[in-house]
Enzyme design. Structure first.
Site, PDB file in Angstrom:
ATOM      1  N   GLY A  68       0.274   5.656   0.276  1.00 39.75           N
ATOM      2  CA  GLY A  68      -0.626   6.791   0.431  1.00 39.75           C
ATOM      3  C   GLY A  68       0.136   8.089   0.381  1.00 39.75           C
ATOM      4  O   GLY A  68       1.276   8.156  -0.098  1.00 39.75           O
ATOM      5  N   SER A  69      -0.492   9.147   0.882  1.00 39.90           N
ATOM      6  CA  SER A  69       0.098  10.474   0.784  1.00 39.90           C
ATOM      7  C   SER A  69       1.260  10.673   1.741  1.00 39.90           C
ATOM      8  O   SER A  69       2.076  11.564   1.541  1.00 39.90           O
ATOM      9  CB  SER A  69      -0.965  11.540   1.051  1.00 39.90           C
ATOM     10  OG  SER A  69      -1.589  11.292   2.293  1.00 39.90           O
ATOM     11  N   TYR A  70       1.369   9.836   2.778  1.00 33.47           N
ATOM     12  CA  TYR A  70       2.392  10.080   3.784  1.00 33.47           C
ATOM     13  C   TYR A  70       3.342   8.911   4.007  1.00 33.47           C
ATOM     14  O   TYR A  70       4.345   9.067   4.680  1.00 33.47           O
ATOM     15  CB  TYR A  70       1.742  10.461   5.122  1.00 33.47           C
ATOM     16  CG  TYR A  70       0.993  11.760   5.035  1.00 33.47           C
ATOM     17  CD1 TYR A  70       1.675  12.968   4.993  1.00 33.47           C
ATOM     18  CD2 TYR A  70      -0.394  11.784   4.963  1.00 33.47           C
ATOM     19  CE1 TYR A  70       0.985  14.162   4.895  1.00 33.47           C
ATOM     20  CE2 TYR A  70      -1.083  12.973   4.870  1.00 33.47           C
ATOM     21  CZ  TYR A  70      -0.386  14.166   4.829  1.00 33.47           C
ATOM     22  OH  TYR A  70      -1.058  15.345   4.713  1.00 33.47           O
ATOM     23  N   GLY A  71       3.056   7.754   3.492  1.00 38.21           N
ATOM     24  CA  GLY A  71       3.936   6.631   3.783  1.00 38.21           C
ATOM     25  C   GLY A  71       3.682   5.438   2.885  1.00 38.21           C
ATOM     26  O   GLY A  71       2.771   5.441   2.048  1.00 38.21           O
ATOM     27  N   GLY A 117       0.824  -1.207   0.000  1.00 37.72           N
ATOM     28  CA  GLY A 117       0.000   0.000   0.000  1.00 37.72           C
ATOM     29  C   GLY A 117       0.850   1.247   0.000  1.00 37.72           C
ATOM     30  O   GLY A 117       1.971   1.259   0.513  1.00 37.72           O
ATOM     31  N   LYS A 168       4.989  -0.040   8.222  1.00 40.64           N
ATOM     32  CA  LYS A 168       4.682   1.235   7.584  1.00 40.64           C
ATOM     33  C   LYS A 168       5.844   2.196   7.762  1.00 40.64           C
ATOM     34  O   LYS A 168       6.245   2.488   8.884  1.00 40.64           O
ATOM     35  CB  LYS A 168       3.406   1.819   8.212  1.00 40.64           C
ATOM     36  CG  LYS A 168       2.865   3.074   7.549  1.00 40.64           C
ATOM     37  CD  LYS A 168       1.538   3.447   8.202  1.00 40.64           C
ATOM     38  CE  LYS A 168       0.860   4.613   7.514  1.00 40.64           C
ATOM     39  NZ  LYS A 168      -0.439   4.922   8.153  1.00 40.64           N
ATOM     40  N   VAL A 191       3.437   1.072   2.942  1.00 40.88           N
ATOM     41  CA  VAL A 191       3.231  -0.085   3.799  1.00 40.88           C
ATOM     42  C   VAL A 191       3.774  -1.329   3.095  1.00 40.88           C
ATOM     43  O   VAL A 191       3.492  -1.553   1.909  1.00 40.88           O
ATOM     44  CB  VAL A 191       1.744  -0.283   4.146  1.00 40.88           C
ATOM     45  CG1 VAL A 191       1.559  -1.496   5.054  1.00 40.88           C
ATOM     46  CG2 VAL A 191       1.187   0.971   4.824  1.00 40.88           C
ATOM     47  N   ASP A 214     -11.212  10.359  10.259  1.00 48.22           N
ATOM     48  CA  ASP A 214     -11.091   9.964   8.855  1.00 48.22           C
ATOM     49  C   ASP A 214     -11.592   8.535   8.664  1.00 48.22           C
ATOM     50  O   ASP A 214     -10.958   7.717   8.007  1.00 48.22           O
ATOM     51  CB  ASP A 214      -9.636  10.089   8.378  1.00 48.22           C
ATOM     52  CG  ASP A 214      -9.510  10.069   6.855  1.00 48.22           C
ATOM     53  OD1 ASP A 214     -10.526  10.319   6.172  1.00 48.22           O
ATOM     54  OD2 ASP A 214      -8.405   9.786   6.351  1.00 48.22           O
TER      55      ASP A 214
END
Length: 398
Positions: A14-17, A12, A34, A19, A224
């Protein structure tokens, strides 16, 4: 890292990290790892919020993702575990000062930490808010799944308008969070890859109620909640869902002298199809915004309501209001903010793509209406929600 954990593959981003799937070197246990690059104070603040919230849950609830350990990366191949209850002082200092704290130079002028260029800006795949399309913008599609155009975006909180800071000799390159691994993917992937099953849907709804009640009792507001942030472990007796991704969560309030206190927030954050009306309107809000997000998810899960973002190929679970001749979609929170007298059609009446589960019964429809109320105080609190869900499902079964 290989002395403690083995990284297998990326699962995975995303915008910050990012996984990864991995294994504990000693036991072989499968884990999710992560990596959160500490490139700017805005990101670091979110990371510390996530770490603090996950530590607070302390593996105490089956429906909340468990944190095994946290590691601090200080060099290209240098990792050290963080002690329980401790935060890295230099990261805290970075948040307070508003700039990434770097290593000081020695008398010879050489940096004590080598330069690194491994930190990169990651693609943001969440929290977008799209404009209503014009006729010229309308994309032709043969899909029976309603589509949501992608023309405008809402930034997540703390994002900087300034140019990205050039990588330098950072003292803390990244945080690594080692968590339990969920083999069923997220809630979208798990439910939409299988035929509709009312009993499975009911189990998911009840488990999410229990998880959010637990978080709210600790004073944690997630802020969220959405299917992307609910992971699934596949078990012989059925799925076990896990609330995850606490980067936007806030801690405060909780139960004091037997009474649940409510902290008020002002940052507009979350993902557009799941945000409460008060968040859309820029008002102060409480943990009751989580109840609205749950209501959107429950409605979508129980009726298998989906939509497609423009340019995306994977359906997402989410309820919405469909308006206009072109059939553009409006998030429920936005529609209710614009018209708090709006009457939601629960269950949905217009044609959707089969196969579909049977619609929720009258008692569950009433509960969904309460959870999606414009007035936050009219929504049931988390500590009462699980009992109400069980009662509604039992009543409708007769």
């Amino acid at each position: 890292m290989e002395e403690l954990y083995t990284l297998e593959r990326e699962v995975g981003r995303g915008s910050y990290g990012v996984v990864f799937e991995g294994h504990m070197a000693k036991t072989g246990q499968r884990v999710a790892i992560k990596r959160l690059p500490c490139s700017n104070p805005e990101c670091i603040e979110l990371y510390l919020q996530e770490l603090w919230a996950m530590r607070a849950t302390a593996k105490n609830h089956v429906n909340v993702i468990a944190l095994h350990s946290c590691l601090l990366q200080t060099g290209p191949r240098s990792l050290k575990p963080l002690k329980a209850g401790k935060l890295p002082p230099r990261l805290v200092e970075s948040v307070l000062k508003g700039s990434v704290v770097k290593k000081t130079q020695n008398p010879e002028g050489n940096n004590t930490q080598p330069r690194t260029n491994t930190v990169s800006r990651l693609q943001d795949r969440t929290n977008t808010v799209q404009a209503r399309p014009t006729l010229q913008d309308k994309t032709k599609s043969d899909s029976t799944t309603p589509q949501r155009p992608h023309n405008r975006s809402r930034k997540r909180p703390f994002e900087s308008e300034e140019e990205e800071e050039q990588p330098g000799p950072l003292s803390c390159l990244a945080l690594w969070l080692v968590m339990e691994y969920c083999d069923g993917g997220d809630l979208n992937q798990y439910l939409l890859s299988r035929p509709p099953d009312p009993q499975r849907n009911h189990s998911v709804v009840k488990q999410l109620c229990s998880a959010v009640a637990f978080l709210h009792s600790l004073g944690i507001t997630h802020r969220d909640l959405k299917p992307d942030n609910v992971l699934v472990c596949v078990m012989p007796r059925g799925p076990i869902v896990k609330v995850a991704d606490f980067g936007l969560s806030k801690m405060g309030g909780g139960v004091v002298d037997g009474e649940l206190t409510r902290q008020h927030f002002s940052s507009t954050c979350g993902s557009d199809f799941y945000m409460a009306p008060e968040v859309w309107g820029g008002l102060t809000y409480t943990a009751q915004a989580d109840i609205f997000s749950l209501g959107v998810m429950f409605w979508a899960v129980l009726e298998r309501i989906t939509f497609l973002e423009e340019g995306a190929t994977q359906e997402q679970l989410g309820a919405y209001v469909c308006k206009g001749r072109t059939g553009w979609l409006i998030p429920l929170g936005e529609a209710l903010w614009e018209n708090n007298d709006l009457q939601l059609c629960i269950p949905m009446k217009f044609k959707r793509a089969p196969p579909l589960p049977p619609p929720p019964g009258p008692a569950m429809c009433t509960l969904l209406s309460d959870m999606l109320a414009s007035d936050p105080d009219a929504r049931p609190p988390a500590e009462q929600l699980e009992a109400r869900v069980r009662s509604a499902l039992e009543e409708d079964s007769h």
